[in-house]
Design a protein around this motif. Structure first.
Motif, short mmCIF file in Angstrom:
data_model
loop_
_atom_site.label_atom_id
_atom_site.label_comp_id
_atom_site.label_asym_id
_atom_site.label_seq_id
_atom_site.Cartn_x
_atom_site.Cartn_y
_atom_site.Cartn_z
N SER A 60 0.84 -1.21 0.00
CA SER A 60 0.00 0.00 0.00
C SER A 60 0.87 1.25 0.00
O SER A 60 0.54 2.24 -0.67
CB SER A 60 -0.96 0.00 1.19
OG SER A 60 -0.24 -0.07 2.40
N GLU A 120 1.00 4.04 -3.04
CA GLU A 120 0.83 5.46 -2.72
C GLU A 120 2.00 6.26 -3.27
O GLU A 120 1.82 7.35 -3.81
CB GLU A 120 0.74 5.64 -1.20
CG GLU A 120 0.42 7.05 -0.79
CD GLU A 120 0.25 7.19 0.72
OE1 GLU A 120 0.37 8.33 1.18
OE2 GLU A 120 0.02 6.20 1.41
N ASP A 126 1.58 6.54 -7.04
CA ASP A 126 0.51 7.51 -7.30
C ASP A 126 1.02 8.93 -7.07
O ASP A 126 0.81 9.82 -7.89
CB ASP A 126 -0.69 7.19 -6.40
CG ASP A 126 -1.94 7.93 -6.83
OD1 ASP A 126 -2.50 7.58 -7.88
OD2 ASP A 126 -2.36 8.85 -6.10
N PRO A 164 -8.95 10.31 -8.21
CA PRO A 164 -8.81 9.68 -6.89
C PRO A 164 -7.59 8.74 -6.87
O PRO A 164 -7.02 8.44 -7.92
CB PRO A 164 -10.12 8.90 -6.73
CG PRO A 164 -10.71 8.79 -8.07
CD PRO A 164 -10.13 9.87 -8.92
N PRO A 165 -7.20 8.25 -5.69
CA PRO A 165 -6.07 7.32 -5.59
C PRO A 165 -6.25 6.09 -6.48
O PRO A 165 -7.38 5.72 -6.82
CB PRO A 165 -6.05 6.93 -4.11
CG PRO A 165 -6.73 8.07 -3.42
CD PRO A 165 -7.77 8.57 -4.39
N LEU A 188 -6.09 2.73 -6.25
CA LEU A 188 -6.95 1.60 -5.92
C LEU A 188 -8.43 1.99 -5.95
O LEU A 188 -9.28 1.19 -6.32
CB LEU A 188 -6.58 0.99 -4.57
CG LEU A 188 -5.22 0.28 -4.53
CD1 LEU A 188 -4.96 -0.29 -3.14
CD2 LEU A 188 -5.11 -0.80 -5.58
N THR A 189 -8.72 3.23 -5.64
CA THR A 189 -10.09 3.73 -5.73
C THR A 189 -10.52 3.75 -7.20
O THR A 189 -11.63 3.32 -7.54
CB THR A 189 -10.21 5.14 -5.12
OG1 THR A 189 -9.77 5.09 -3.77
CG2 THR A 189 -11.63 5.64 -5.18
N ARG A 190 -9.63 4.20 -8.08
CA ARG A 190 -9.95 4.22 -9.51
C ARG A 190 -10.16 2.82 -10.07
O ARG A 190 -10.97 2.60 -10.95
CB ARG A 190 -8.84 4.92 -10.29
CG ARG A 190 -8.74 6.40 -10.00
CD ARG A 190 -7.88 7.16 -11.00
NE ARG A 190 -6.65 6.55 -11.40
CZ ARG A 190 -5.46 6.80 -10.87
NH1 ARG A 190 -5.34 7.65 -9.86
NH2 ARG A 190 -4.38 6.24 -11.33
N ASN A 221 -11.29 0.40 -8.31
CA ASN A 221 -12.42 -0.15 -7.56
C ASN A 221 -12.07 -1.48 -6.90
O ASN A 221 -12.84 -2.44 -6.96
CB ASN A 221 -13.66 -0.29 -8.45
CG ASN A 221 -14.91 -0.51 -7.64
OD1 ASN A 221 -15.01 -0.06 -6.50
ND2 ASN A 221 -15.87 -1.21 -8.20
N SER A 227 -9.86 -3.16 -3.28
CA SER A 227 -9.21 -2.87 -1.99
C SER A 227 -7.74 -3.28 -2.05
O SER A 227 -7.33 -4.04 -2.94
CB SER A 227 -9.91 -3.66 -0.87
OG SER A 227 -9.65 -5.05 -1.00
N TRP A 263 -6.04 -6.40 -4.21
CA TRP A 263 -4.88 -6.21 -5.08
C TRP A 263 -3.76 -7.17 -4.70
O TRP A 263 -3.14 -7.79 -5.55
CB TRP A 263 -4.39 -4.77 -5.02
CG TRP A 263 -3.09 -4.59 -5.73
CD1 TRP A 263 -1.88 -4.38 -5.19
CD2 TRP A 263 -2.88 -4.67 -7.14
NE1 TRP A 263 -0.91 -4.30 -6.16
CE2 TRP A 263 -1.51 -4.48 -7.38
CE3 TRP A 263 -3.71 -4.88 -8.23
CZ2 TRP A 263 -0.96 -4.50 -8.65
CZ3 TRP A 263 -3.15 -4.89 -9.50
CH2 TRP A 263 -1.80 -4.70 -9.70
#
Length: 89
Positions: free
Chosen positions: A10, A14, A17, A36-37, A39-41, A43, A45, A49
């Motif tokens: 994670s 980050e 990103d 958005p970050p 993992l949000t893009r 969709n 968690s 991943w």
């Protein structure tokens, strides 16, 4: 030399990103601040991943990529149909 990255996945995502957002807008790899970050893009968690990354070859035994790439592989290997077990993007 240590095996793998010396931090959590994670944290690595980050960092990737953040780096994309720090690159100039006119350069390849740029990520707009309005997005958005990662993992949000996507969709998914962080846990999903990690599972995909660890079990990728078990889930997708042939190829992963854009459908047009699958068609090129099919033509190159003179296959009669597109290979099974694909992850199309």
């Amino acid at each position: 030399m240590p095996e793998g990255l010396p931090f959590k996945l994670s944290d690595y995502l980050e960092l990737v990103d953040w780096t994309g957002r720090a690159i100039r807008e006119d350069k390849r790899g740029f990520i707009a601040e309005s997005l958005p970050p990662i993992l949000t893009r996507l969709n998914i968690s962080g846990q999903q991943w990690q599972q995909l990354a660890r079990q990728f070859e078990k889930q997708f035994r042939c190829f992963a990529g854009q459908r047009s790439s699958f068609e090129k592989v099919r033509d190159y290997f003179q296959l009669s149909r597109t290979p099974p077990n694909l992850l199309a993007t």
